[in-house]
Design a protein around this motif. Sequence first.
Motif, mmCIF file in Angstrom:
data_model
loop_
_atom_site.group_PDB
_atom_site.id
_atom_site.type_symbol
_atom_site.label_atom_id
_atom_site.label_comp_id
_atom_site.label_asym_id
_atom_site.label_seq_id
_atom_site.Cartn_x
_atom_site.Cartn_y
_atom_site.Cartn_z
ATOM 1 N N GLU A 128 0.846 -1.190 0.000
ATOM 2 C CA GLU A 128 0.000 0.000 0.000
ATOM 3 C C GLU A 128 0.884 1.243 0.000
ATOM 4 N N GLY A 130 2.616 4.585 0.933
ATOM 5 C CA GLY A 130 2.807 5.258 2.214
ATOM 6 C C GLY A 130 3.151 4.348 3.371
ATOM 7 N N LEU A 131 3.197 3.029 3.137
ATOM 8 C CA LEU A 131 3.511 2.080 4.201
ATOM 9 C C LEU A 131 4.743 1.257 3.843
ATOM 10 N N CYS A 168 -9.423 5.279 4.438
ATOM 11 C CA CYS A 168 -7.995 5.430 4.703
ATOM 12 C C CYS A 168 -7.371 4.043 4.840
ATOM 13 N N THR A 169 -6.051 4.013 4.826
ATOM 14 C CA THR A 169 -5.296 2.811 5.183
ATOM 15 C C THR A 169 -4.770 3.018 6.591
ATOM 16 N N TYR A 170 -5.058 2.060 7.466
ATOM 17 C CA TYR A 170 -4.754 2.209 8.889
ATOM 18 C C TYR A 170 -3.715 1.181 9.308
ATOM 19 N N ASP A 171 -2.487 1.669 9.571
ATOM 20 C CA ASP A 171 -1.446 0.824 10.168
ATOM 21 C C ASP A 171 -1.764 0.744 11.654
ATOM 22 N N PHE A 176 -1.143 4.571 12.688
ATOM 23 C CA PHE A 176 -0.709 5.493 11.645
ATOM 24 C C PHE A 176 -1.711 5.439 10.496
ATOM 25 N N VAL A 178 -2.819 6.661 6.584
ATOM 26 C CA VAL A 178 -2.375 7.187 5.290
ATOM 27 C C VAL A 178 -3.492 6.989 4.265
ATOM 28 N N ASN A 179 -3.276 7.549 3.090
ATOM 29 C CA ASN A 179 -4.175 7.355 1.941
ATOM 30 C C ASN A 179 -5.618 7.757 2.261
ATOM 31 N N GLU A 180 -5.788 8.922 2.849
ATOM 32 C CA GLU A 180 -7.136 9.387 3.190
ATOM 33 C C GLU A 180 -7.868 9.895 1.947
#
Length: 293
Positions: A128, A130-131, A168-171, A176, A178-180
């Motif tokens: 993904e 940003g990760l 979003c992508t949620y680590d 964390f 990202v990708n909102e």
Amino acid sequence: MRTENQTESMQNYFMVQETWKPSFSKIVKISSGMALFGIFIILSFNNTILAGTVFILVGLTLFGIWLKPYFDSNNIKTKPSEDQMNNWLIKDLNHEIKETAIKKLSLNINTLEQKNFIIVPYPVNWEEPGLNEADILQRTTENGNISYSVWNVQVIALTKNYISYYSCTYDWLNNFIVNERTNEFFYDDISSVKNEQRTIGRYLKDKEYFTDSGQKSSPDQLTATVFEVTNISSDSLQVITNIEEMGHSPNLSVDLEKAVQVLRMILRKRRYNEEGPIIIEKEDEDKNDEGNL
């Protein structure tokens, strides 16, 4: 807010290997064999007590060295259960992601109703933006389910005049985001609402996708359940509610059939000029309202 102990427990859950279980046959061959040989030479020969004692001590030492990883792994703080991890994830989705979505969508929290504010996560096991790939982790549980450290999270809010959407992508492990992305679909522009299954392609982590000739092969085809809203201009809002092959706990899957029924009811009422439900309002519609969830 998560505590330091919770964060440590979550890291242990994904990063610490299962308790090492020593092989009894190897222990017998190595340590017990030497100890028994030491006893044998002490009993069988004169003036061999020292040599026999050395063999016994070496055997016991090897036995201790062999067992050390077992005791070390058991000294690690007890890892949380699958149910506990699921509860923590749900709590973080409702706290971290929900609050972020409310801010990004400028929702009035005073008029927010939980039943019309829907959080839909699905796990990630592919690259993904940003990760770091090293942060995308998974672990098979004792129940045969798979726990994941990274999730794509989609939030649906049924507002007064339109659907508000945040994703979003949620680590999760590192808390964390990202990708909102955000979007809005006005009810009057919606032409169809449906649930259906579709096939999506993904290059899963830790799998090889190259042929013998060095060409990259096709991605895995995964079965996704998709909630889709389409407007009169053919633009669509798509929410993945479940991916069958991911094998995560069913407690984390969201059935949006009820949301589809509610949305259809709203559309029917509006098209027949009936008063529809005012579910969530924007901040600019009532700037005097203040409050907390």
